[in-house]
Design an enzyme around this catalytic site. Structure first.
Site, short mmCIF file in Angstrom:
data_model
loop_
_atom_site.label_atom_id
_atom_site.label_comp_id
_atom_site.label_asym_id
_atom_site.label_seq_id
_atom_site.Cartn_x
_atom_site.Cartn_y
_atom_site.Cartn_z
N HIS A 440 0.82 -1.13 0.01
CA HIS A 440 0.19 -0.05 0.15
C HIS A 440 1.05 1.31 0.01
CE1 HIS A 440 -3.51 2.50 1.24
NE2 HIS A 440 -2.58 3.39 1.57
N GLU A 441 1.76 1.21 1.06
CA GLU A 441 2.52 2.55 1.02
C GLU A 441 3.54 2.47 -0.23
OE1 GLU A 441 1.91 4.57 3.04
OE2 GLU A 441 0.56 3.45 4.29
N HIS A 444 1.80 4.72 -3.01
CA HIS A 444 2.25 6.17 -2.59
C HIS A 444 3.37 6.53 -3.17
CE1 HIS A 444 -1.46 6.84 -0.57
NE2 HIS A 444 -0.99 5.99 0.42
N HIS A 447 3.43 6.69 -6.82
CA HIS A 447 2.64 7.64 -7.44
C HIS A 447 3.48 9.14 -7.42
CE1 HIS A 447 -1.63 9.81 -7.17
NE2 HIS A 447 -0.94 9.87 -8.43
N GLU A 469 -5.43 8.05 -2.48
CA GLU A 469 -5.47 6.42 -2.06
C GLU A 469 -5.55 5.34 -2.96
OE1 GLU A 469 -4.16 5.67 0.81
OE2 GLU A 469 -4.21 7.87 1.74
N TYR A 578 -10.99 7.30 1.73
CA TYR A 578 -10.21 5.73 1.77
C TYR A 578 -10.99 4.92 1.02
CZ TYR A 578 -6.24 6.85 4.66
OH TYR A 578 -4.88 7.25 5.11
#
Length: 645
Positions: A440-441, A444, A447, A469, A578
């Site tokens: 998940h992180e 980011h 991105h 998110e 979220y």
């Protein structure tokens, strides 16, 4: 690159002072210049570049091991935030940009969007209000900035623990117990409020009393200090909305979001909550039966949910998280994640040796385009807990990719997690939920790293906050794919691949209690909107209770959960994002499911059409381009086991 290894409070102060002075000079130059794009926006682009470059040093508030450095970073963050607020209230800058807009410029789409957004920001700073209202707005924004930093600082520096005996830790593995700090009394241990301590206890401690005591402490973090700050912030936000003749803070806040208005958020929830509630009722009934079998005549409480979920995975699916973690050694998972994203998105990664960092745990990687070999950007990975470090998992754009007019500045990102630290005889082993967090992180990170916007205003994660998110939600799906797990999941001792049967059991358990989990996200969103989508300052305790009703699990009484909920600063009137982003992330992943889970053609198209444009286009347009249709919630519901045939 900024030398993170040699910072001092004095050097940080000097860096911020230089940035502010140089930026003021550039803004003065822009205001005094002729009304051409080059003469007016050129200096402003350079000032924006300085603004993004100072974010790296200020980021150290979350990560530096020296409390004196962290303290001055919080102080300087407030100083810089107030300076930035002051820039937004400069009448000469507002008039300069209005004149530039009226001059009949012929601009490309990205530059036109920048000017429109800058003018929108200035309008939201009150330049169309009367002088008295604008002066009040500035005072309110400055005070809100102070409250934001104090609230987050209190959480970051908060220290507390639950002292337990060996009997209290029944059900937990010995390696976890050995890793806990010793208490003052012989034989006792201290459970800190850090995630790597808290979650294993909530998952596995057989003592219901210990789980309850720990959760109460966890929900009360910084409660006394932060409750008055939150109450004041909610009142300030409402007053700011009133100055613009808007009914609620949510109406003001959502102008910059995909949703656009709070009514759209409630409609979004209305399309999901009934089906999720029906599913969650059945899931809670099964949990209740299990709790009764364990000899408890009470209803399922919040401190039971994770424990019962973990027990169900063992009993019903044969999934023992400790056994699973032995196949997810951190270094192997990192390698697998790099290999997967490298092949799907056309990237290569390399460790940068001897890179200056704030701590030995923080290591630097480069990201290159696989076809050209060109370095695209860098990121720091700081993955183990320590005192004073940010206690959850998050990513920061500490240098946004952009072009200030003098050449491309490569992006630099940092992501922080708190995974079990390796010991002399045991590497860092991740539970599957930790693997999800890592992916998940890293969504980011990608991105922020793959951005191609010329302007910091649209770079990296600078897209609508209820879309930001989605690129991370999409990453989580790969952690549930057997063909992906087979690439890197190896037993840390034997190096044997994870058994197919165990993977099948893990994947089969994916839908377990998804209704309960989804309603928990709804609860947080309802709490947020209950504070910010109302036209009077509400009673926080009442709002908490009303929001908790959506979870179907009784609220924990005598705690101040909102005071420990850091998202109420930053995600205020936006926490719904979220789930909103999860719906769109699921929808985008459905393209991979249709065309091939690791299809590099789809991956490269996703990179070009979603990750690289960032905020240069509306998120809805990015979605339509990649999907080739209007987005919908069908994939989200299907992944929750709802609506499947």
């Amino acid at each position: 690159m900024f030398d993170y290894s040699s910072v001092t409070p004095e050097s940080l102060r000097a860096e911020v002072t230089r940035t502010i002075e140089a930026s003021d000079a550039l803004i003065d130059e822009a205001v005094a210049a002729p009304r051409t794009w080059r003469d007016t926006m050129g200096p402003l682009r350079k000032a924006a570049s300085l603004g993004t470059k100072i974010q790296g040093p200020l980021f150290l508030a979350h990560a530096h091991p020296d409390p004196a450095v962290r303290a001055v970073c919080w102080e300087l963050d407030e100083e810089f935030s107030k300076w930035a607020i002051g820039v937004g209230f400069r009448r000469d800058l507002y008039h300069a940009l209005k004149e530039l807009d009226a001059s009949g410029l012929h601009l490309d789409a990205e530059d036109r969007r920048l000017l429109e957004f800058e003018l929108r920001d200035l309008r939201r700073d009150g330049h169309e209000l009367e002088d008295t209202a604008r002066a009040e707005l500035r005072e309110l924004k400055e005070r809100l900035s102070e409250l934001d930093i104090k609230f987050k600082g209190n959480l970051a520096e908060f220290q507390d623990w639950l002292v337990v005996t060996p009997d209290d830790l029944a059900g937990l593995p010995q390696h976890f117990i050995d890793g806990l700090a010793p208490g003052e009394e012989p034989g006792t241990r201290k459970i800190s409020m850090d995630y790597p301590d808290v979650f294993p206890v909530l998952d596995q401690a057989t003592s219901r009393e210990v789980r309850e005591a720990l959760l109460r402490k966890f929900y009360n973090r910084a409660g006394e200090e932060n409750r008055p700050l939150l109450e004041e912030a909610v009142g300030i936000r409402l007053r700011m909305a009133e100055l613009f003749d808007l009914p609620t803070w949510a109406h003001y806040r959502l102008e910059e979001r995909m949703a656009g208005r709070p009514e759209a958020v409630f409609e979004f929830w209305d399309g999901l909550i009934p089906a999720l509630t029906e599913k969650a009722r059945d899931e809670l009934a099964a949990m209740q039966d299990l709790l009764t079998e364990l000899g408890h005549d009470d209803v399922v409480r919040r401190w039971d949910v994770r424990f019962l979920d973990n027990l169900q995975r063992k009993n019903d699916y044969g999934v023992d998280q400790d056994q699973v973690s032995e196949y997810f050694e951190l270094d192997a998972v990192l390698f697998g994640m790099f290999e997967l994203t490298g092949s799907v998105f056309g990237l290569s990664y390399a460790l940068v040796p001897d890179a200056p960092s704030w701590h030995d745990d923080a290591v630097l990687y480069s990201v290159s385009d696989r076809e050209t070999g060109e370095i695209i950007g860098h990121f720091y990975a700081d993955l183990f807990p320590r005192e004073g470090k940010y206690g959850h998992a998050a990513a920061w754009p500490i240098l946004a990719g952009h072009d200030p007019g003098s050449g491309w500045v490569k992006p630099l990102t940092a992501f922080l997690c708190n995974f079990p630290k390796p010991t002399a005889d045991r590497p860092s082993l991740l539970k599957h939920s930790d693997v999800e967090t890592l992916f998940h992180e890293f969504g980011h990170v990608l991105h922020m790293t793959l951005t191609r916007s010329r302007h910091p205003r649209f770079s990296g994660a600078s897209t609508e906050w209820d879309f930001v998110e989605a690129p991370s939600q999409i990453m989580e799906h790969w952690t549930w794919q057997p063909e992906v797990l087979a690439r890197f999941a190896r037993h840390y001792r034997t190096r044997e691949p994870i058994p197919t049967e165990l993977v099948e059991q893990l994947v089969a358990a994916r839908d377990l209690n998804v209704g309960i989990t989804a309603l928990r996200q709804v609860t947080y969103g309802k709490l947020d909107m209950g504070l910010h989508a109302v036209n009077a300052v509400p009673d926080i305790t009442r709002v908490e209770a009303e929001a908790e009703a959506y979870s179907l699990v009784p609220a924990v009484d005598d705690v101040q959960f909102s005071s420990s909920f850091g998202h109420l600063f930053g995600y205020d009137a936006s926490y719904y994002g979220y789930m909103w982003a999860e719906v769109f992330g699921d929808d985008m992943f459905s393209v991979f499911e249709e065309k091939g889970l690791t299809n590099p053609e789809v991956g490269l198209r996703y990179r070009r059409e979603v990750l690289e444009p960032n905020g240069t286009k509306d998120a809805a347009d990015l979605l339509r381009t990649f999907l080739g249709r209007e987005p919908n919630n069908e994939a989200f519901l299907a992944h929750k086991g709802i609506g499947r045939t």
